[in-house]
Motif scaffolding. Structure first.
Motif, PDB file in Angstrom:
ATOM      1  N   ASN A   1      52.734  33.343  37.615  1.00 42.71           N
ATOM      2  CA  ASN A   1      51.707  31.566  37.425  1.00 42.71           C
ATOM      3  C   ASN A   1      51.064  32.256  35.970  1.00 42.71           C
ATOM      4  N   PRO A   2      51.603  32.775  34.712  1.00 40.25           N
ATOM      5  CA  PRO A   2      50.862  33.343  33.802  1.00 40.25           C
ATOM      6  C   PRO A   2      50.550  31.605  32.815  1.00 40.25           C
ATOM      7  N   ASP A   3      50.319  30.845  33.318  1.00 37.95           N
ATOM      8  CA  ASP A   3      49.831  29.418  32.756  1.00 37.95           C
ATOM      9  C   ASP A   3      48.549  29.060  33.277  1.00 37.95           C
ATOM     10  N   ARG A   4      48.142  29.825  34.356  1.00 34.39           N
ATOM     11  CA  ARG A   4      46.982  29.320  35.104  1.00 34.39           C
ATOM     12  C   ARG A   4      45.566  30.435  35.071  1.00 34.39           C
ATOM     13  N   GLY A   5      44.690  29.613  34.162  1.00 36.78           N
ATOM     14  CA  GLY A   5      43.850  30.328  33.224  1.00 36.78           C
ATOM     15  C   GLY A   5      44.131  30.483  32.214  1.00 36.78           C
ATOM     16  N   LEU A   6      42.503  31.625  31.652  1.00 38.75           N
ATOM     17  CA  LEU A   6      43.637  32.324  30.779  1.00 38.75           C
ATOM     18  C   LEU A   6      44.576  33.787  30.637  1.00 38.75           C
ATOM     19  N   SER A   7      43.497  34.072  32.056  1.00 39.59           N
ATOM     20  CA  SER A   7      44.941  35.581  32.601  1.00 39.59           C
ATOM     21  C   SER A   7      45.766  35.187  33.284  1.00 39.59           C
ATOM     22  N   GLY A   8      46.337  33.896  33.731  1.00 39.36           N
ATOM     23  CA  GLY A   8      47.516  34.088  34.584  1.00 39.36           C
ATOM     24  C   GLY A   8      47.356  35.050  36.186  1.00 39.36           C
TER      25      GLY A   8
ATOM     26  N   TRP B   1      40.301  44.218  32.602  1.00 38.83           N
ATOM     27  CA  TRP B   1      40.030  45.122  33.577  1.00 38.83           C
ATOM     28  C   TRP B   1      39.949  46.191  32.560  1.00 38.83           C
ATOM     29  N   ARG B   2      39.185  46.811  33.075  1.00 39.88           N
ATOM     30  CA  ARG B   2      37.695  48.370  32.484  1.00 39.88           C
ATOM     31  C   ARG B   2      37.683  47.060  31.229  1.00 39.88           C
ATOM     32  N   ASN B   3      37.786  47.770  29.925  1.00 33.13           N
ATOM     33  CA  ASN B   3      37.929  47.534  28.407  1.00 33.13           C
ATOM     34  C   ASN B   3      38.712  46.372  28.030  1.00 33.13           C
ATOM     35  N   SER B   4      40.105  46.426  28.614  1.00 36.94           N
ATOM     36  CA  SER B   4      41.155  45.325  28.406  1.00 36.94           C
ATOM     37  C   SER B   4      41.182  43.895  28.966  1.00 36.94           C
ATOM     38  N   ASP B   5      41.084  43.471  27.688  1.00 34.80           N
ATOM     39  CA  ASP B   5      41.129  41.945  27.461  1.00 34.80           C
ATOM     40  C   ASP B   5      42.738  41.282  28.621  1.00 34.80           C
TER      41      ASP B   5
ATOM     42  N   GLY C   1      43.749  40.626  22.654  1.00 32.38           N
ATOM     43  CA  GLY C   1      43.876  41.449  23.345  1.00 32.38           C
ATOM     44  C   GLY C   1      43.350  42.210  24.132  1.00 32.38           C
ATOM     45  N   GLY C   2      43.367  43.065  25.174  1.00 34.35           N
ATOM     46  CA  GLY C   2      43.222  44.578  24.510  1.00 34.35           C
ATOM     47  C   GLY C   2      44.601  45.024  25.418  1.00 34.35           C
ATOM     48  N   PRO C   3      44.903  45.846  25.213  1.00 37.28           N
ATOM     49  CA  PRO C   3      46.470  47.340  25.336  1.00 37.28           C
ATOM     50  C   PRO C   3      46.578  46.970  26.662  1.00 37.28           C
ATOM     51  N   GLY C   4      48.875  46.255  26.483  1.00 39.10           N
ATOM     52  CA  GLY C   4      49.136  45.988  28.162  1.00 39.10           C
ATOM     53  C   GLY C   4      48.832  46.799  29.033  1.00 39.10           C
ATOM     54  N   LEU C   5      49.322  46.524  30.267  1.00 38.87           N
ATOM     55  CA  LEU C   5      48.814  47.152  31.209  1.00 38.87           C
ATOM     56  C   LEU C   5      50.099  46.853  32.325  1.00 38.87           C
ATOM     57  N   VAL C   6      50.114  47.680  32.743  1.00 38.68           N
ATOM     58  CA  VAL C   6      51.223  47.140  34.618  1.00 38.68           C
ATOM     59  C   VAL C   6      50.561  47.548  35.778  1.00 38.68           C
ATOM     60  N   PHE C   7      50.649  46.926  36.249  1.00 39.05           N
ATOM     61  CA  PHE C   7      50.087  46.985  37.966  1.00 39.05           C
ATOM     62  C   PHE C   7      50.868  46.745  39.199  1.00 39.05           C
ATOM     63  N   VAL C   8      50.573  47.941  39.938  1.00 46.57           N
ATOM     64  CA  VAL C   8      51.622  47.801  41.542  1.00 46.57           C
ATOM     65  C   VAL C   8      50.379  47.125  42.203  1.00 46.57           C
ATOM     66  N   SER C   9      50.935  46.177  42.902  1.00 50.38           N
ATOM     67  CA  SER C   9      50.733  45.252  44.027  1.00 50.38           C
ATOM     68  C   SER C   9      51.259  45.067  45.268  1.00 50.38           C
ATOM     69  N   SER C  10      50.398  45.360  46.362  1.00 51.04           N
ATOM     70  CA  SER C  10      50.905  45.006  47.760  1.00 51.04           C
ATOM     71  C   SER C  10      51.543  43.502  48.207  1.00 51.04           C
ATOM     72  N   GLY C  11      53.429  43.916  47.961  1.00 49.83           N
ATOM     73  CA  GLY C  11      53.857  42.780  48.393  1.00 49.83           C
ATOM     74  C   GLY C  11      52.926  41.901  49.804  1.00 49.83           C
ATOM     75  N   LYS C  12      52.261  42.043  50.636  1.00 49.73           N
ATOM     76  CA  LYS C  12      51.971  41.591  51.663  1.00 49.73           C
ATOM     77  C   LYS C  12      50.665  40.981  51.756  1.00 49.73           C
ATOM     78  N   ASP C  13      50.175  41.181  50.677  1.00 46.60           N
ATOM     79  CA  ASP C  13      48.600  40.398  50.267  1.00 46.60           C
ATOM     80  C   ASP C  13      48.491  40.219  48.955  1.00 46.60           C
ATOM     81  N   GLY C  14      49.178  40.834  48.000  1.00 46.72           N
ATOM     82  CA  GLY C  14      48.143  41.204  46.390  1.00 46.72           C
ATOM     83  C   GLY C  14      47.931  42.332  46.043  1.00 46.72           C
ATOM     84  N   HIS C  15      47.129  43.190  46.939  1.00 42.02           N
ATOM     85  CA  HIS C  15      45.587  44.415  46.439  1.00 42.02           C
ATOM     86  C   HIS C  15      46.037  44.928  45.511  1.00 42.02           C
ATOM     87  N   LEU C  16      46.134  45.357  44.785  1.00 47.37           N
ATOM     88  CA  LEU C  16      46.330  46.332  43.733  1.00 47.37           C
ATOM     89  C   LEU C  16      46.382  48.229  44.406  1.00 47.37           C
TER      90      LEU C  16
END
Length: 448
Positions: A349-356, A378-382, A414-429
């Motif tokens: 949902n990339p268009d939800r708010g600024l951060s998606g 996330w830390r110092n990165s928008d 924004g800041g440097p790009g990042l890649v996140f891995v989240s749980s498929g079960k509940d979305g936690h990082l």
């Protein structure tokens, strides 16, 4: 975060005769001094890193599940930085421990390298799948596009496919296909720009590089994408779903075409009033009992399950929590989240708010199972427009549901790009990947 708070509130407090409050503040200050600080996301200024002269803003594009490339029986994946790194780089990352296995680089300034990546069934006969990379021309370049096939085992360039004459944007998207021409090797699908009149989709032999057939866009339709689906016409070859926008009706057209020669099998106007065509077409379970895996199509918050035999509508679900969008957003099947024996989805949902953000959606009812709002920082990165890239990987925590990769789109700010891995079960990082100095990639936990 910089550790525990070190400032005392400005507002006056009643005196603490016991001295407990003072001791707590002193303990907090002591802990803040000795606890390790979370390192910031590397963010070089303009020209400070010769391998990232414009910063690391496009790091996190080119996410793809590549299958098992290093023989540990776990799927590996790719991350790329097509515009921020010099040279443009694709990192191949271990699904087991998050460490970089190898990298691919390109010094071709006329073409984008790493924006489109896909797994390709084994071409060179070594038992390991290959890596397919699209090299679409830069917007201001006239050079024809290309697609490159790299060995999954050795990362050596096996073959380069050049665009047919007159084709614009060749290499914009690529997909690996199972054997089409009967030579036992994987084959290749490459698509061009939406408005190209000399063909939109092109299927090649992965072994010889010969063009097998092309897929034309129907008159009055703007092409959007082509996805491999199951074998619909029972010829033993997976067929293709063409997705386009009917310009007069402003509704998406869904076509099934033969994976063998591209001829039309069937088509339907989905009658979803939308300028945006939305997501890819996904093969799902056999809902109507005809022995064929059916198809799931989504546009602007509407999920449609359609028969693979004739594209008749089987189920339709409104998902109002998914914000309508005409832009690109990712989707991945992660497994059965809610225990109803039907595969569920994670949709960007990339268009939800600024951060998606991202939403898990029931594959049976369209109900939103959980929501993940991307943090603004996330830390110092928008972070901006998170959810354009979503890719399912292996089940890291053994809960029966696959995890997924997602990333923000910081290419325009924004800041440097990042890649996140989240749980498929509940979305936690679970993990975070960030670009480091030179051409390094760092994998950290959610808090570092």
């Amino acid at each position: 975060m910089k550790g525990l708070p070190t400032a005392i509130p400005d507002r006056a407090e009643p005196p603490d005769s016991s001295g407990v409050g003072t001791r707590v503040i002193r303990l907090a200050l002591l802990l803040a001094t000795f606890l390790p600080q979370q390192p910031p996301v590397p963010d070089p200024g303009w020209g400070e890193d010769p391998h990232g002269p414009h910063g690391y803003r496009t790091f996190g594009l080119g996410l793809a599940n590549l299958g098992d490339l290093n023989g540990d029986r776990l799927d590996d994946f790719s991350i790329s930085d097509p515009e921020g790194s010099v040279p443009a780089t694709i990192w191949i990352v271990s699904g087991r421990n998050g460490q970089v296995i190898d990298s691919l680089c390109s010094d071709d300034d006329a073409r984008e390298f790493g924006r489109s990546i896909a797994a390709l069934p084994d071409v060179d006969g070594d038992g390991v799948g290959e890596i397919l990379v699209g090299l679409a021309p830069q917007w201001d370049e006239s050079a024809p596009g290309r697609a490159a096939i790299y060995s999954g085992r050795t990362r050596v360039l096996l073959r380069m496919l050049d665009a047919p004459a007159g084709v614009c944007g060749f290499g914009t998207r690529v997909a690996g296909l199972c054997d089409v021409d009967g030579d036992g090797a994987g084959d290749v699908l490459v698509t061009g720009l939406e408005d190209c009149t000399d063909g939109f989709g092109f299927v090649y032999s992965g072994q010889t590089g010969r063009l097998l057939f092309r897929i034309q866009t129907p008159a009055g339709v703007q092409a959007r994408r082509i996805d491999p689906v199951g074998d619909v016409d029972a010829d033993g070859i997976a067929d293709l779903a063409f997705l386009g926008l009917i310009l007069r009706a402003q509704s998406p057209l869904l076509r099934l075409v033969s994976g063998f020669d591209g001829h039309l099998i069937c088509e339907v106007d989905t009658e979803i009033m939308s300028r945006g065509v939305g997501l890819r077409t996904l093969p799902i379970e056999d809902l109507d009992g005809d022995g064929l895996r059916d198809l799931l199509f989504c546009s602007r918050g509407v999920l449609q399950a359609r028969s693979a035999l004739d594209l008749r509508l089987l189920r339709s679900f409104d998902t109002p929590d998914l914000r309508p969008t005409d832009g690109v957003r990712g989707v991945a099947r992660v497994g059965d989240i809610d225990g109803d024996r039907v595969q569920d989805l994670v949709i960007g949902n990339p268009d939800r708010g600024l951060s998606g953000g991202l939403d898990a959606v029931s594959g049976a009812t369209g109900k939103v199972l959980w929501k993940l709002d991307a943090p603004c920082t996330w830390r110092n990165s928008d972070l901006y427009s998170s959810g354009k890239e979503v890719v399912a990987i292996r089940d890291l925590d053994h809960d029966g549901v696959r995890e997924f990769l997602w990333s923000p789109d910081n290419s325009d700010g924004g800041g440097p790009g990042l890649v996140f891995v989240s749980s498929g079960k509940d979305g936690h990082l679970m993990r975070v990947f960030m670009r480091g100095p030179g051409l390094s990639v760092v994998c950290v936990g959610p808090k570092g």
